[in-house]
Write a protein that holds these residues in place. Structure first.
Motif, PDB file in Angstrom:
ATOM      1  N   PRO A  98       0.823  -1.214   0.000  1.00 35.20           N
ATOM      2  CA  PRO A  98       0.000   0.000   0.000  1.00 35.20           C
ATOM      3  C   PRO A  98       0.858   1.266   0.000  1.00 35.20           C
ATOM      4  O   PRO A  98       1.982   1.238   0.503  1.00 35.20           O
ATOM      5  N   ASN A  99       0.308   2.359  -0.568  1.00 31.07           N
ATOM      6  CA  ASN A  99       0.980   3.660  -0.361  1.00 31.07           C
ATOM      7  C   ASN A  99       0.508   4.200   0.994  1.00 31.07           C
ATOM      8  O   ASN A  99      -0.300   3.555   1.688  1.00 31.07           O
ATOM      9  N   LYS A 100       0.974   5.366   1.368  1.00 33.96           N
ATOM     10  CA  LYS A 100       0.694   5.886   2.709  1.00 33.96           C
ATOM     11  C   LYS A 100      -0.809   6.023   2.953  1.00 33.96           C
ATOM     12  O   LYS A 100      -1.331   5.619   4.008  1.00 33.96           O
ATOM     13  N   GLU A 101      -1.534   6.561   1.947  1.00 35.37           N
ATOM     14  CA  GLU A 101      -2.983   6.776   2.132  1.00 35.37           C
ATOM     15  C   GLU A 101      -3.694   5.424   2.256  1.00 35.37           C
ATOM     16  O   GLU A 101      -4.558   5.233   3.114  1.00 35.37           O
ATOM     17  N   GLN A 102      -3.330   4.505   1.396  1.00 39.26           N
ATOM     18  CA  GLN A 102      -3.991   3.191   1.422  1.00 39.26           C
ATOM     19  C   GLN A 102      -3.722   2.504   2.774  1.00 39.26           C
ATOM     20  O   GLN A 102      -4.619   1.894   3.359  1.00 39.26           O
ATOM     21  N   MET A 103      -2.509   2.627   3.273  1.00 34.56           N
ATOM     22  CA  MET A 103      -2.165   1.992   4.553  1.00 34.56           C
ATOM     23  C   MET A 103      -2.955   2.626   5.689  1.00 34.56           C
ATOM     24  O   MET A 103      -3.536   1.935   6.523  1.00 34.56           O
ATOM     25  N   ALA A 104      -3.033   3.956   5.665  1.00 31.70           N
ATOM     26  CA  ALA A 104      -3.763   4.655   6.737  1.00 31.70           C
ATOM     27  C   ALA A 104      -5.232   4.260   6.718  1.00 31.70           C
ATOM     28  O   ALA A 104      -5.847   3.978   7.751  1.00 31.70           O
ATOM     29  N   ASP A 105      -5.814   4.183   5.528  1.00 32.34           N
ATOM     30  CA  ASP A 105      -7.240   3.820   5.411  1.00 32.34           C
ATOM     31  C   ASP A 105      -7.452   2.384   5.883  1.00 32.34           C
ATOM     32  O   ASP A 105      -8.355   2.094   6.672  1.00 32.34           O
ATOM     33  N   PHE A 106      -6.593   1.472   5.455  1.00 34.17           N
ATOM     34  CA  PHE A 106      -6.722   0.054   5.836  1.00 34.17           C
ATOM     35  C   PHE A 106      -6.582  -0.097   7.360  1.00 34.17           C
ATOM     36  O   PHE A 106      -7.407  -0.747   8.009  1.00 34.17           O
ATOM     37  N   GLU A 107      -5.551   0.547   7.902  1.00 32.76           N
ATOM     38  CA  GLU A 107      -5.318   0.432   9.353  1.00 32.76           C
ATOM     39  C   GLU A 107      -6.497   1.023  10.143  1.00 32.76           C
ATOM     40  O   GLU A 107      -6.951   0.462  11.131  1.00 32.76           O
ATOM     41  N   GLY A 108      -7.037   2.130   9.617  1.00 35.86           N
ATOM     42  CA  GLY A 108      -8.180   2.749  10.292  1.00 35.86           C
ATOM     43  C   GLY A 108      -9.389   1.843  10.282  1.00 35.86           C
ATOM     44  O   GLY A 108     -10.094   1.711  11.296  1.00 35.86           O
ATOM     45  N   ARG A 109      -9.627   1.164   9.160  1.00 34.06           N
ATOM     46  CA  ARG A 109     -10.793   0.271   9.073  1.00 34.06           C
ATOM     47  C   ARG A 109     -10.618  -0.935   9.984  1.00 34.06           C
ATOM     48  O   ARG A 109     -11.535  -1.333  10.708  1.00 34.06           O
ATOM     49  N   ILE A 110      -9.414  -1.515   9.988  1.00 37.10           N
ATOM     50  CA  ILE A 110      -9.185  -2.674  10.871  1.00 37.10           C
ATOM     51  C   ILE A 110      -9.379  -2.244  12.319  1.00 37.10           C
ATOM     52  O   ILE A 110     -10.084  -2.885  13.098  1.00 37.10           O
ATOM     53  N   THR A 111      -8.766  -1.116  12.682  1.00 34.46           N
ATOM     54  CA  THR A 111      -8.828  -0.658  14.087  1.00 34.46           C
ATOM     55  C   THR A 111     -10.270  -0.507  14.558  1.00 34.46           C
ATOM     56  O   THR A 111     -10.602  -0.827  15.691  1.00 34.46           O
ATOM     57  N   ARG A 112     -11.138  -0.029  13.649  1.00 29.20           N
ATOM     58  CA  ARG A 112     -12.532   0.208  14.090  1.00 29.20           C
ATOM     59  C   ARG A 112     -13.416  -1.024  13.965  1.00 29.20           C
ATOM     60  O   ARG A 112     -14.628  -0.938  14.079  1.00 29.20           O
ATOM     61  N   HIS A 113     -12.796  -2.165  13.701  1.00 29.65           N
ATOM     62  CA  HIS A 113     -13.598  -3.413  13.688  1.00 29.65           C
ATOM     63  C   HIS A 113     -13.133  -4.369  14.783  1.00 29.65           C
ATOM     64  O   HIS A 113     -13.548  -5.520  14.800  1.00 29.65           O
ATOM     65  N   THR A 114     -12.271  -3.910  15.706  1.00 28.65           N
ATOM     66  CA  THR A 114     -11.660  -4.860  16.658  1.00 28.65           C
ATOM     67  C   THR A 114     -12.624  -5.280  17.762  1.00 28.65           C
ATOM     68  O   THR A 114     -12.458  -6.325  18.368  1.00 28.65           O
TER      69      THR A 114
END
Ligand code: SDX
Length: 431
Positions: A98-114
Motif C-alpha cells: 500500500p501507499n501511505k494513504e492506502q495503509m492509513a485507510d486500511f489500518e483505520g478500518r481494521i482498528t474500528r472493527h476490533t
C-alpha cells in the motif's frame, strides 16, 4: 497461468492421451488432468496431495529446495525486516504494497472493527474454564455468522470485503478473550490508540487493577511472529478453507474450519507440542534418547517442530524466528534459557545426524516460536491460537481468490475404492 502448448502423453491399454502442460510464473510445471477421467476412465491417486496442485494462486510461493518463501513476490526475510503485519495483510489481500494513504485507510478500518458484538461475550461463558482456547476459537468464530448477517453473502464483493476486515480485526480480540476466560480474568476491550500487535498484548496481559504498558520491542517481536505465520500456500488448513468455501459456505464458517484443521499437532498444533517436547527432554544430555526415539520406526514419537512437506532445506521462517528468540530473551533478561539451549543443541545434533539429513528434516516455523511466546508470558495453550489469528489473513486472501474465480467449482475428490462389490442384503437369520 501460461499455456505453453506442450503436452505429456499417457499411454494406457494401447490408447494414448495428451495431457496439457501448464507453466507457472515460477516453480514446477503442472500436468492438466481435468479431462483425464472423461477421456480415459481412470483417476489419479495422490493421498496427502504430495504431487497435486489443487488450484492456481498468485498469493504465496514456496521453493522447498531453496528455502524460499515469497508473499506476492516479496521474500519473507525482507518483509520481516522492513514491513509490519497490517502492511503484509494489505499485500496478501490486494497483491501490492500500500501507499501511505492506502495503509492509513486500511489500518483505520481494521482498528474500528476490533470490538466484538457484546452478546458474543456470553458465548465464552458456555465453555468450561479449562477448555483449550482453540476449542473456544473454533466455536466463537463459527458463531460470528450468527451475528454479522450483513457480511454473509459471498456473491457480494462488498460483503466479502467487510467479512475479511471483521475477521482480521476480531481474531486477536477473540483469542485474547479465550485466554482471559481460561485464566478467570475479565475480558479486556481493544484500544484504538494501539497498533495491532500492541493491542493484542494489551488485551492478553493488562488487568483492571493496574496500568499495563506494552514494551515496544515485545510488540515488534509479536508483530514479526504474526508476519511469519500470515500465509503459506496450500497447507492443510488453507486447503480446508478453500474446500469449505467451494461449497459456498459463509466466510466465518470457512475460517472456523481452517482453525479446526490448524489445531492438529502435525500442523499448527506443533508449536505447543514442540515446547512440551523440549520441556520433556529437559536437559541437553537427554537429547540422544529422543533422537533415537524419533528414528525408531516402532516408536510413533516425532521431533515436533522438525520436518516439512515442502521445505526440504531450511524453513526461512525458522531462521528469522531463531534470531528473534535470541533478541526477545535478551530483552527480557532471560539468559541461558534451558529450553532454548536444548532447542539449539537439538537442532545442531539433528542437522548432523544421517537420518535427518537423508530425510531432509530441518526445523520448521514451529521449532522456535514457542520459546519466544513462553518468554513473553503466554501459556503453551495460546501458541496455536496465535498461529490461527496470524494465519487468518492468509486464509481469507486464499478464500477471496477462490471465490472470485468465475471458473470455480465445488471441490469433490474421488477415491480408490477397496470395499465390497455389490451384494444382496441377508436377513439376520441367515447371517
Ligand atoms: C506446519 O504445510 C505447511 O505449509 C504447514 C505450515 C504452515 O505454515 O501452514 O508450514 C505449518 O504445519 C509446519 C509443520 C509442523 N509440524 C511438525 O513440526 C510436526 C512434526 N513434523 C512431522 O509430523 C512431518 O514432518 C510433517 C507432518 C510436518 C510433514 O510430513 P510429510 O511431508 O507427510 O512427511 P512424512 O511424514 O512422510 O515424513 C517423511 C519421513 C518419514 O519417514 P519414512 O516413512 O520415509 O521412513 O520423515 C520422517 C517420517 O517418519 N519424519 C520425521 C519427522 N517428520 C518426518 N521423523 C522424525 N521427526 C519428524 N519430525
Amino acid at each position: 497461468m501460461a499455456d505453453t502448448k506442450r503436452t505429456a502423453t499417457l499411454t494406457l491399454d494401447g490408447n494414448t492421451y495428451d495431457l496439457p502442460v501448464l507453466s507457472p510464473t515460477v516453480g514446477p510445471d503442472v500436468l492438466d488432468i481435468r479431462k483425464l477421467y472423461a477421456q480415459a476412465d481412470v483417476f489419479t491417486y495422490d493421498p496427502g496431495f504430495t504431487s497435486t496442485a489443487a488450484c492456481d494462486s498468485a498469493i504465496t510461493y514456496i521453493d522447498g529446495d531453496k528455502g524460499e518463501l515469497l508473499y506476492r513476490g516479496y521474500p519473507i526475510e525482507q518483509l520481516a525486516d522492513k514491513s509490519h503485519y497490517l502492511e503484509v495483510c494489505y499485500l496478501l489481500l490486494n497483491g501490492e504494497l500500500p501507499n501511505k494513504e492506502q495503509m492509513a485507510d486500511f489500518e483505520g478500518r481494521i482498528t474500528r472493527h476490533t470490538m466484538l458484538h457484546e452478546q458474543i461475550h456470553n458465548f465464552f461463558r458456555g465453555f468450561r474454564r479449562d477448555s483449550h482456547p482453540m476449542a473456544t476459537m473454533v466455536g466463537v468464530v463459527g458463531a460470528m455468522s450468527a451475528f454479522y448477517h450483513d457480511s454473509l453473502d459471498i456473491n457480494d464483493p462488498w460483503q466479502r470485503e467487510v467479512a475479511a476486515m471483521r475477521m482480521i480485526a476480531k481474531l486477536p480480540t477473540i483469542a485474547a478473550m479465550a485466554y482471559k476466560y481460561s485464566i478467570g480474568q475479565p475480558f479486556v476491550y481493544p484500544r484504538n490508540d494501539l497498533d495491532y500487535a500492541s493491542n493484542f498484548l494489551h488485551m492478553c496481559f493488562s488487568v483492571p487493577a493496574e496500568t499495563y504498558t506494552v514494551q515496544p520491542a515485545l510488540a515488534k517481536a509479536m508483530d514479526r511472529i504474526m508476519m511469519l505465520h500470515a500465509d503459506h500456500e496450500q497447507n492443510a488448513s488453507t486447503s480446508t478453507v478453500r474446500l469449505a468455501g467451494s461449497s459456498g459456505a459463509n466466510p466465518f464458517a470457512c475460517i472456523a474450519a481452517g482453525i479446526a484443521c490448524l489445531w492438529g499437532p502435525a500442523h499448527g498444533g506443533a508449536n505447543q507440542a514442540c515446547l512440551e517436547m523440549l520441556r520433556e527432554i529437559g536437559t541437553v544430555d537427554r537429547i540422544p534418547e529422543f533422537i533415537a526415539r524419533a528414528k525408531d520406526k516402532n516408536d510413533p514419537f516425532k521431533l515436533m517442530g522438525f520436518g516439512h512437506r515442502v521445505y526440504k532445506n531450511f524453513d526461512p521462517r525458522a531462521k528469522v524466528m531463531k534470531e528473534s528468540a535470541d533478541e526477545v530473551l535478551d530483552l527480557l533478561g532471560v539468559h541461558n534459557n534451558p529450553l532454548l539451549q536444548v532447542a539449539k543443541e537439538l537442532e545442531q545434533i539433528a542437522l548432523h545426524d544421517e537420518y535427518f539429513i537423508a530425510k531432509k528434516l530441518y526445523p520448521n516455523v514451529d521449532f522456535y516460536s514457542g520459546i519466544i511466546l513462553e518468554a513473553m508470558g503466554f501459556p503453551t495453550s495460546m501458541f496455536t491460537p496465535i498461529f490461527a489469528l496470524s494465519r487468518t489473513v492468509g486464509w481469507i486472501s486464499q478464500w477471496k481468490e477462490m471465490i472470485s474465480d468465475p471458473a470455480g467449482k465445488i471441490g469433490r475428490p474421488r477415491q480408490l475404492y477397496t470395499g465390497s462389490e455389490g451384494r444382496d442384503y441377508l436377513d439376520v437369520e441367515n447371517r
